[in-house]
Scaffold this motif. Structure first.
Motif, PDB file in Angstrom:
ATOM      1  N   ALA A   7      38.223  78.792  45.826  1.00 18.16           N
ATOM      2  CA  ALA A   7      39.344  77.999  46.497  1.00 18.16           C
ATOM      3  C   ALA A   7      40.393  77.345  45.930  1.00 18.16           C
ATOM      4  O   ALA A   7      41.572  77.066  46.187  1.00 18.16           O
ATOM      5  CB  ALA A   7      38.747  77.292  47.703  1.00 18.16           C
ATOM      6  N   LEU A   8      39.733  76.596  44.815  1.00 17.23           N
ATOM      7  CA  LEU A   8      40.731  75.838  44.027  1.00 17.23           C
ATOM      8  C   LEU A   8      41.707  76.515  43.209  1.00 17.23           C
ATOM      9  O   LEU A   8      42.691  76.171  42.878  1.00 17.23           O
ATOM     10  CB  LEU A   8      39.720  74.924  43.185  1.00 17.23           C
ATOM     11  N   TRP A   9      41.349  77.896  42.759  1.00 15.81           N
ATOM     12  CA  TRP A   9      42.124  78.628  42.257  1.00 15.81           C
ATOM     13  C   TRP A   9      43.119  79.262  43.100  1.00 15.81           C
ATOM     14  O   TRP A   9      44.445  79.363  42.918  1.00 15.81           O
ATOM     15  CB  TRP A   9      41.457  80.031  41.445  1.00 15.81           C
ATOM     16  N   GLU A  10      42.610  79.732  44.306  1.00 19.75           N
ATOM     17  CA  GLU A  10      43.517  80.433  45.415  1.00 19.75           C
ATOM     18  C   GLU A  10      44.698  79.455  45.896  1.00 19.75           C
ATOM     19  O   GLU A  10      45.755  79.757  46.296  1.00 19.75           O
ATOM     20  CB  GLU A  10      42.856  81.196  46.347  1.00 19.75           C
ATOM     21  N   PRO A  20      38.673  82.440  33.297  1.00 16.01           N
ATOM     22  CA  PRO A  20      39.368  82.550  34.578  1.00 16.01           C
ATOM     23  C   PRO A  20      39.486  83.884  34.862  1.00 16.01           C
ATOM     24  O   PRO A  20      39.961  84.271  35.968  1.00 16.01           O
ATOM     25  CB  PRO A  20      40.539  81.797  34.179  1.00 16.01           C
ATOM     26  N   SER A  21      39.063  84.870  34.302  1.00 13.30           N
ATOM     27  CA  SER A  21      39.249  86.398  34.516  1.00 13.30           C
ATOM     28  C   SER A  21      38.707  86.738  35.874  1.00 13.30           C
ATOM     29  O   SER A  21      39.226  87.497  36.394  1.00 13.30           O
ATOM     30  CB  SER A  21      38.732  87.195  33.308  1.00 13.30           C
ATOM     31  N   ASP A  22      37.485  86.247  36.078  1.00 12.73           N
ATOM     32  CA  ASP A  22      36.942  86.484  37.311  1.00 12.73           C
ATOM     33  C   ASP A  22      37.687  85.848  38.687  1.00 12.73           C
ATOM     34  O   ASP A  22      37.310  85.987  39.883  1.00 12.73           O
ATOM     35  CB  ASP A  22      35.375  85.936  37.598  1.00 12.73           C
ATOM     36  N   LEU A  23      38.502  84.964  38.292  1.00  8.54           N
ATOM     37  CA  LEU A  23      39.511  84.540  39.645  1.00  8.54           C
ATOM     38  C   LEU A  23      40.466  85.219  39.786  1.00  8.54           C
ATOM     39  O   LEU A  23      41.201  85.054  41.078  1.00  8.54           O
ATOM     40  CB  LEU A  23      39.864  83.048  39.054  1.00  8.54           C
TER      41      LEU A  23
END
Length: 314
Positions: free
Chosen positions: A265-268, A309-312
């Motif tokens: 959620a912080l990424w999106e 961060p690749s999995d985000l």
């Protein structure tokens, strides 16, 4: 070893001009009912975590007292604390030797060397690197730095709470993830002085502080969590247990799936790439483990961003 609020205040003087003051960012109104929630973006700190605060306080204090040996500092680390130690040493022109396992990520070894550290790779487990670092200290007289269980390290971390309170005096509650307890101890010492409630958040299967509170003493716990790389201490510090009792801390556990969801959620929603351990604090609110009171003013500490961060990115 004890930690007082006076230690945090002294640390604030030492770290001033060396660390980046924390930035507070508001969460959209209505996200958590009537509560007012702000994110403390400490993952923007030097080396990507709050640990720079404790490392620079530890280093500066020993220089100040004339206790820094010519051999400098030594530490065993496969992660954030080694980077912080190396950075703080470079900041004060002090030699730093960092012992890491032979299988430590190449990117972290490269970062350590870029900071000027003498990197020694030994064994394939942290315990081997730790023993080698202790032998090095005994042989050379180098000062052994610590990950979290030292009042200077914890006091440095506590300067984060001082900045939060100074920037937002009405804050009622601070929510912070807990690993070994250095950040927690410092934050709790400062928060208690200012009358701010502390909510300590741990993964369900990395619950060193929670288990110590329940047992009434420091105990060993199993470690099995997506956030174990940063919150996976097998036992908390006596210092952390002391402050959990004195500050009447609220201790909460969150399952891994809520941590993963909070990190995503912080990424999106904000394009913030943080560690799983960092996301645990926000997971307490998003999962309902912590239910804010109407009008409660809450600061959520986002403490680290040294992550892949690749999995985000979908």
């Amino acid at each position: 070893m004890t930690l007082s609020y006076a230690d945090v205040k002294s640390a604030a003087d030492r770290v001033a001009g060396h660390i980046r003051p924390v930035t507070l960012s508001p969460v959209d109104p209505g996200t958590f009912g009537d509560a007012e929630v702000w994110l403390a973006l400490e993952m923007m700190q030097h080396t990507g975590t709050f640990k720079a605060r404790g490392a620079v306080n530890f280093t500066a204090s020993h220089i100040e007292s004339g206790a820094m040996p010519d051999a400098g500092v030594v530490i065993a680390s496969g992660g954030n604390v080694g980077l912080a130690c190396a950075w703080a040493a470079a900041r004060h022109h002090v030699p730093a030797t960092v012992f890491v396992p032979e299988n430590a990520p190449a990117v972290k070894v490269a970062k350590l060397r870029a900071l000027g550290a003498d990197v020694r790779q030994v064994g394939t487990e942290y315990a081997v690197a730790l023993e080698a670092s202790r032998q090095y200290a005994a042989t050379t007289g180098a000062l052994e730095s610590q990950a979290y269980d030292h009042p200077l390290i914890a006091a440095g971390a506590g300067t984060l709470m001082e900045e939060i309170h100074e920037a937002w005096p009405p804050v009622d509650t601070v929510v912070v993830a807990v690993g070994g307890g250095g950040l927690f101890s410092g934050v709790a010492a400062s928060a208690h002085e200012h009358g701010v409630r502390v909510v300590a958040v741990e993964p369900e299967n990395c619950r060193a502080l929670n288990a110590a509170i329940q047992a009434g003493r420091v105990v060993d716990v199993p470690v099995d969590s997506v956030a174990a790389d940063s919150l996976g201490a097998r036992r908390t510090s006596e210092m952390a247990l002391h402050w959990a009792r004195r500050a009447e801390v609220t201790s909460l556990l969150v399952p891994d799936d809520t941590i993963v969801a909070a990190r995503r959620a912080l990424w999106e929603h904000r394009k913030l790439a943080v560690e799983h351990g960092t996301a645990a604090a926000l997971a307490a609110l998003r999962s309902g483990a912590y239910e804010p009171a109407p009008g409660e003013r809450i600061a959520v500490v986002l403490c680290g961003a040294n992550t892949d961060p690749s999995d985000l990115v979908r």
